[in-house]
Structure formats: C-alpha cells, structure tokens
Design a protein around this motif. Sequence first.
Motif, PDB file in Angstrom:
ATOM      1  N   TYR A  65       0.795  -1.400   0.412  1.00 16.32           N
ATOM      2  CA  TYR A  65       0.125   0.220  -0.101  1.00 16.32           C
ATOM      3  C   TYR A  65       1.146   1.506   0.190  1.00 16.32           C
ATOM      4  CZ  TYR A  65      -3.984   2.825   1.261  1.00 16.32           C
ATOM      5  OH  TYR A  65      -5.474   3.859   1.557  1.00 16.32           O
ATOM      6  N   GLY A  70      -1.207   4.129  -1.800  1.00 18.01           N
ATOM      7  CA  GLY A  70      -2.719   3.983  -2.244  1.00 18.01           C
ATOM      8  C   GLY A  70      -2.950   3.097  -2.686  1.00 18.01           C
ATOM      9  N   TRP A  75      -7.453   2.358  -4.812  1.00 22.92           N
ATOM     10  CA  TRP A  75      -6.798   1.400  -3.222  1.00 22.92           C
ATOM     11  C   TRP A  75      -7.594   2.248  -2.234  1.00 22.92           C
ATOM     12  CZ3 TRP A  75      -2.373  -1.981  -1.983  1.00 22.92           C
ATOM     13  CH2 TRP A  75      -2.730  -2.909  -1.428  1.00 22.92           C
ATOM     14  N   TRP A  76      -6.652   3.675  -1.978  1.00 24.95           N
ATOM     15  CA  TRP A  76      -7.186   4.364  -0.782  1.00 24.95           C
ATOM     16  C   TRP A  76      -8.156   4.820  -0.735  1.00 24.95           C
ATOM     17  CZ3 TRP A  76      -9.068   9.563  -0.465  1.00 24.95           C
ATOM     18  CH2 TRP A  76      -9.304   9.613   0.765  1.00 24.95           C
TER      19      TRP A  76
END
Length: 102
Positions: A65, A70, A75-76
């Motif tokens: 991550y 991220g 994805w964050w």
Amino acid sequence: MSVALLTEYVSPQVLNEVSKLDKEKQEKLINLFLSQKKNKGLAIGLSVVGLHYAYLQKWGLFVLYGITGGGFLIWWLIDLFRVSGLTVQENDQIVYRLMSVV
C-alpha cells in the motif's frame, strides 16, 4: 458478561459460535477479547492517512500500500469504504484464536 458486548465488534457467525460456549468460557473469552479487539473508529481514522493495514497487522499489504501510494489513490478510496468490514474480519480472527486457547 454477556455475548451482547461483542455485537459491534464481530460478525453474527462468530456471535453464534461464542454463544455455544459455556458461561465460564464465554466470560474468559470476552475479557481476553476486549483487551485485544480492534476499534472500527480508530481503523477508519487511520485509513485516511493509510495506516489501517499496520493497525490490522497486515504487514505485507501495508508495505505494498505504501509503495504504490495507496494503489495510486484508487485503493485508498476503496479502502475508506472497506475498512469497517476489514476490522470486523480481524476481530473475528482474534475471537477464533482465543477460542482455541480458552
């Protein structure tokens, strides 16, 4: 102590498993769990700055991550919605580990 204390932290399946234990084991398990549980609010707060995987002790995902920023912020954004469920999953795993000890 009552199994109802666990309702905000674990899934219904885990509550069902805990309710099958005798009262003495339930009390031991609940006391141990309350000292080790993961807090949803804290996990959500940490997810804003990308530290939720470290809090949930998922070190491989934490490193990945961080390296990808991220997941290039995609994805964050997704994790902002998923982190509550991830916390429940981690708490479920904690209960199952404790059930093998109690």
